[in-house]
Write an enzyme that holds these catalytic residues in place. Structure first.
Site, PDB file in Angstrom:
ATOM      1  N   ASP A   1      -5.821  -7.501   4.266  1.00  0.00           N
ATOM      2  CA  ASP A   1      -6.992  -6.912   3.617  1.00  0.00           C
ATOM      3  C   ASP A   1      -7.832  -8.014   2.977  1.00  0.00           C
ATOM      4  OD1 ASP A   1      -8.692  -4.914   2.455  1.00  0.00           O
ATOM      5  OD2 ASP A   1      -7.682  -5.292   0.556  1.00  0.00           O
TER       6      ASP A   1
ATOM      7  N   ASP B   1     -11.658  -9.920   4.459  1.00  0.00           N
ATOM      8  CA  ASP B   1     -12.918  -9.951   3.695  1.00  0.00           C
ATOM      9  C   ASP B   1     -13.388 -11.391   3.552  1.00  0.00           C
ATOM     10  OD1 ASP B   1     -12.961  -7.195   3.278  1.00  0.00           O
ATOM     11  OD2 ASP B   1     -13.623  -7.413   1.194  1.00  0.00           O
TER      12      ASP B   1
ATOM     13  N   ASP C   1      -1.639 -18.543   0.687  1.00  0.00           N
ATOM     14  CA  ASP C   1      -2.617 -19.305  -0.108  1.00  0.00           C
ATOM     15  C   ASP C   1      -3.226 -20.439   0.733  1.00  0.00           C
ATOM     16  OD1 ASP C   1      -0.023 -20.275  -0.182  1.00  0.00           O
ATOM     17  OD2 ASP C   1      -0.002 -20.750  -2.320  1.00  0.00           O
TER      18      ASP C   1
ATOM     19  N   LYS D   1       4.291 -15.232   2.573  1.00  0.00           N
ATOM     20  CA  LYS D   1       4.516 -15.938   1.299  1.00  0.00           C
ATOM     21  C   LYS D   1       6.034 -16.084   1.164  1.00  0.00           C
ATOM     22  CE  LYS D   1       3.081 -17.667  -2.676  1.00  0.00           C
ATOM     23  NZ  LYS D   1       2.269 -18.902  -2.781  1.00  0.00           N
TER      24      LYS D   1
ATOM     25  N   TYR E   1       0.819  -1.214   0.000  1.00  0.00           N
ATOM     26  CA  TYR E   1       0.000   0.000   0.000  1.00  0.00           C
ATOM     27  C   TYR E   1       0.853   1.265   0.000  1.00  0.00           C
ATOM     28  CZ  TYR E   1      -4.491  -2.304   0.973  1.00  0.00           C
ATOM     29  OH  TYR E   1      -5.642  -3.051   0.900  1.00  0.00           O
TER      30      TYR E   1
HETATM   31  C1  IPM Z   1     -10.259  -1.977   4.164  1.00  0.00           C
HETATM   32  C2  IPM Z   1     -10.532  -1.390   2.824  1.00  0.00           C
HETATM   33  C3  IPM Z   1      -9.434  -0.385   2.497  1.00  0.00           C
HETATM   34  C4  IPM Z   1      -8.121  -1.129   2.475  1.00  0.00           C
HETATM   35  C5  IPM Z   1      -9.652   0.408   1.183  1.00  0.00           C
HETATM   36  C6  IPM Z   1     -10.973   1.148   1.195  1.00  0.00           C
HETATM   37  C7  IPM Z   1      -8.511   1.341   0.909  1.00  0.00           C
HETATM   38  O1  IPM Z   1     -10.623  -2.398   1.860  1.00  0.00           O
HETATM   39  O2  IPM Z   1     -10.200  -1.206   5.154  1.00  0.00           O
HETATM   40  O3  IPM Z   1     -10.099  -3.183   4.283  1.00  0.00           O
HETATM   41  O4  IPM Z   1      -7.768  -1.742   1.447  1.00  0.00           O
HETATM   42  O5  IPM Z   1      -7.423  -1.087   3.465  1.00  0.00           O
HETATM   43 MG    MG Z   2     -10.575  -4.336   2.657  1.00  0.00          MG
END
Ligand code: IPM
Ligand code: MG
Length: 353
Positions: free
Chosen positions: A247, A251, A223, A191, A141
């Site tokens: 990240d 999710d 993975d 990784k 990032y």
């Molecule tokens: C999160 C989001 C952010 C990230 C985006 C919106 C920049 O996906 O907080 O997980 O990638 O960190």
């Molecule tokens: Mg995210």
């Protein structure tokens, strides 16, 4: 206790869920004799529209001066042009970096009442309680070099996975500290079979692990970790990993909980100043309808009470109220129910004792 809480509702459903978290905080403050002072600033797309910047220097300075920052969400189709010089997400990243909140705590807990909301088999979900620790201010990032160049008719783009040893060490040490308050068990995700940054990561985890023999740690490739989140989530306790892996994996893990809308996060640094945000996005498809799930934001407010204000009893009271509300059948549409955003919070507030 007095505290200055800076609100950054942001875009899409952000303002709708932050408003509910504020109601919950005000309720707790009233019950327990605290005074929380709220002020509000812009971040993300709405800040681009008003100031031409996704995060102004003034807003960052106000956040740095607050006791804690509570954020909703940023982004939306209106600001999605890939060639735009500023994007809502840039504001969020600049905020995390500017507040030096390198440790993103993302607890993923499966409430018994929501087991059926997840597409996974119920027997895999029983007892799932994972604390993800995502490094937040380094890696792909933020690494350099980064950017786009054109030469001889070809376009070249580069992002760099950059880490300093101290950046890895501080998050790994926090993982061990937190593991000791839980089940003394860490999965470190990397990784290392491909990436130099992961090899240093693994080396540091091993070093810190040697100094903390009471904590069992395991290195798992990213993975494989992605697979294990689905096949054996109940065996995971603390999971620590770098920014981008964290990240993606969080999710994925949110599916265990039945909905992204349920999950909170706390971003912490070396001081008590913390940034608190639900992990979901701005959900432009449902924004403005008053139907978003406020639980992620409400639980983020609980984390604010716990980590910044050290109000453990109040934090736990909110979490228990959420648990009871879910157990009693309160559901927004993402969970297959029909409660509006404010009705879901009403149910939770009623149960705060
Ligand atoms: C999160 C989001 C952010 C990230 C985006 C919106 C920049 O996906 O907080 O997980 O990638 O960190
Ligand atoms: Mg995210």
């Amino acid at each position: 206790m007095k505290a200055n809480i800076l609100l950054l509702p942001g875009d899409g459903i952000g303002p709708e869920v932050v408003a509910e978290a504020v109601r919950v905080l005000e309720n707790i403050a009233g019950k327990c004799g605290h005074s929380f002072f709220f002020s509000e600033r812009l971040i993300g797309g709405c800040s681009i529209d008003k100031f031409g910047s996704s995060l102004t220097d003034e807003t960052l300075a106000d956040c740095q001066a607050a006791d804690a920052v509570l954020l909703g969400a940023v982004g939306g189709p209106k600001w999605d042009d890939p060639l735009a010089t500023d994007r809502p997400e840039r504001g969020l990243l600049a905020l995390r970096k500017g507040l030096k909140v390198f440790a993103n705590l993302r607890p993923v807990k499966v409430y018994p009442g929501l087991i059926d909301s997840s597409p996974l088999k119920p027997e895999r979900l029983k007892g799932v309680d994972i604390l993800f620790l995502r490094e937040l201010t380094g890696g792909l990032y933020f690494g350099f070099p980064k950017g786009r160049t054109e030469k001889d008719g070809r376009v070249r783009v580069v992002d760099s996975m950059e880490y300093y040893d101290y950046e890895i060490r501080r998050i790994v040490e926090l993982a061990f500290t937190l593991a000791k308050t839980r089940k003394n068990k860490i999965i470190s995700v990397d990784k290392a079979n491909v990436l130099e940054s992961s090899r240093l990561w693994r080396q540091i985890v091993t070093e810190v692990g040697a100094r903390n023999p009471e904590v069992a740690f395991e290195h798992v490739l990213v993975d494989t970790a992605a697979m294990r989140i689905i096949t054996g989530p109940a065996s995971m306790d603390v999971v620590v990993t770098e920014n981008m892996f964290g990240d993606i994996l969080t999710d994925e893990a949110s599916v265990l909980a039945g909905s992204m809308g349920m999950l909170p996060s706390a971003s912490l640094g070396e001081t008590s100043l913390g940034l608190y945000e639900p992990i979901h996005g701005s959900a432009p498809d449902i924004s403005g309808q008053g139907i978003a799930n406020p639980v992620g934001a409400i639980l983020s407010a609980a984390m604010l009470l716990r980590y910044t204000l050290k109000l453990e009893t109040e934090a736990a009271a909110i979490e228990t109220a959420v648990e009871k509300a879910i157990a009693s059948g309160a559901r927004t549409c993402d969970l297959g129910g029909s409660l509006k955003t404010h009705q879901m919070s009403d149910e939770i507030i009623k149960l705060i004792s």
